[in-house]
Design a protein around this motif. Structure first.
Motif, PDB file in Angstrom:
ATOM      1  N   GLY A 128       0.812  -1.221   0.000  1.00 43.58           N
ATOM      2  CA  GLY A 128       0.000   0.000   0.000  1.00 43.58           C
ATOM      3  C   GLY A 128       0.841   1.264   0.000  1.00 43.58           C
ATOM      4  N   LEU A 129       1.852   1.285  -0.803  1.00 44.15           N
ATOM      5  CA  LEU A 129       2.813   2.389  -0.806  1.00 44.15           C
ATOM      6  C   LEU A 129       2.641   3.223  -2.072  1.00 44.15           C
ATOM      7  CD1 LEU A 129       5.480   3.729   0.250  1.00 44.15           C
ATOM      8  CD2 LEU A 129       6.695   2.011  -1.084  1.00 44.15           C
ATOM      9  N   GLY A 130       2.560   4.492  -1.894  1.00 42.62           N
ATOM     10  CA  GLY A 130       2.640   5.394  -3.034  1.00 42.62           C
ATOM     11  C   GLY A 130       4.094   5.831  -3.161  1.00 42.62           C
ATOM     12  N   VAL A 131       4.729   5.493  -4.248  1.00 43.13           N
ATOM     13  CA  VAL A 131       6.163   5.749  -4.405  1.00 43.13           C
ATOM     14  C   VAL A 131       6.386   7.147  -4.958  1.00 43.13           C
ATOM     15  CG1 VAL A 131       8.272   4.943  -5.544  1.00 43.13           C
ATOM     16  CG2 VAL A 131       6.549   3.292  -4.828  1.00 43.13           C
ATOM     17  N   ASN A 132       7.316   7.863  -4.327  1.00 42.43           N
ATOM     18  CA  ASN A 132       7.736   9.191  -4.805  1.00 42.43           C
ATOM     19  C   ASN A 132       8.572   9.025  -6.058  1.00 42.43           C
ATOM     20  OD1 ASN A 132       6.638  10.683  -2.561  1.00 42.43           O
ATOM     21  ND2 ASN A 132       8.273   9.798  -1.314  1.00 42.43           N
ATOM     22  N   ASP A 133       8.631  10.061  -6.838  1.00 41.54           N
ATOM     23  CA  ASP A 133       9.455  10.042  -8.053  1.00 41.54           C
ATOM     24  C   ASP A 133      10.482  11.149  -7.965  1.00 41.54           C
ATOM     25  OD1 ASP A 133      10.471   9.475 -10.525  1.00 41.54           O
ATOM     26  OD2 ASP A 133       8.840  10.418 -11.649  1.00 41.54           O
ATOM     27  N   PRO A 134      11.706  10.848  -7.711  1.00 41.66           N
ATOM     28  CA  PRO A 134      12.320   9.538  -7.546  1.00 41.66           C
ATOM     29  C   PRO A 134      11.991   8.972  -6.175  1.00 41.66           C
ATOM     30  CG  PRO A 134      13.978  11.227  -7.237  1.00 41.66           C
ATOM     31  CD  PRO A 134      12.711  11.938  -7.585  1.00 41.66           C
ATOM     32  N   PRO A 135      12.101   7.609  -6.009  1.00 47.57           N
ATOM     33  CA  PRO A 135      11.803   7.002  -4.720  1.00 47.57           C
ATOM     34  C   PRO A 135      12.765   7.529  -3.646  1.00 47.57           C
ATOM     35  CG  PRO A 135      11.988   5.317  -6.412  1.00 47.57           C
ATOM     36  CD  PRO A 135      12.419   6.590  -7.032  1.00 47.57           C
ATOM     37  N   SER A 136      12.210   7.708  -2.470  1.00 50.96           N
ATOM     38  CA  SER A 136      13.038   8.198  -1.361  1.00 50.96           C
ATOM     39  C   SER A 136      13.611   7.018  -0.596  1.00 50.96           C
ATOM     40  CB  SER A 136      12.184   9.057  -0.420  1.00 50.96           C
ATOM     41  OG  SER A 136      11.220   8.234   0.216  1.00 50.96           O
ATOM     42  N   GLY A 137      14.539   7.305   0.300  1.00 49.71           N
ATOM     43  CA  GLY A 137      15.091   6.267   1.162  1.00 49.71           C
ATOM     44  C   GLY A 137      14.010   5.648   2.024  1.00 49.71           C
TER      45      GLY A 137
END
Length: 130
Positions: A102-111
């Motif tokens: 259930g993760l919304g990934v940032n662009d670019p993905p964060s740590g």
């Protein structure tokens, strides 16, 4: 005259009368081979565990007869219910306790995004271990 496996001797001249007797002796042997028209299993006997499996075979009046001796189950044998329970306990249902990411990934993905994926993967691996 019965068949003589030592006749003729090596490098001996062959004579028709003894050779004919050899052929007749072979024919007599072949004629005495029982003709098998049927086969039946007379019995299947259950022996105690640990006994070796065996089979007895004989021919009578053109019928090949079998009697099988088979030992009872091996030590450690399980029931069908036990086997079904073991399969169910070790099936993919083991992963049912692991929730979706259930993760919304940032662009670019964060740590932090990457760490959530790693944590969920670890949770899945632990759930799937048996």
């Amino acid at each position: 005259m019965p068949y003589d496996p030592t006749y003729p001797a090596t490098n001996a001249l062959i004579e028709s009368v003894p050779m004919r007797a050899q052929f007749n002796g072979l024919k007599d042997l072949l004629d005495n081979i029982p003709v098998i028209a049927n086969a039946v299993v007379d019995a299947v006997v259950t022996d105690p565990p640990g006994n070796p499996a065996s089979v007895q075979v004989y021919v009578s009046q053109g019928t090949l007869h079998f009697t099988f001796n088979i030992p009872q189950g091996l030590p450690g044998e399980v029931t069908l219910l036990d086997a079904q329970n073991m399969i169910a306990a070790q099936s993919s249902a083991n992963s049912n306790s692991v929730g979706t990411l259930g993760l919304g990934v940032n662009d670019p993905p964060s740590g932090a995004d990457l760490q959530q994926v790693v944590n969920k993967l670890d949770e899945l691996i632990l759930a799937l271990r048996r």
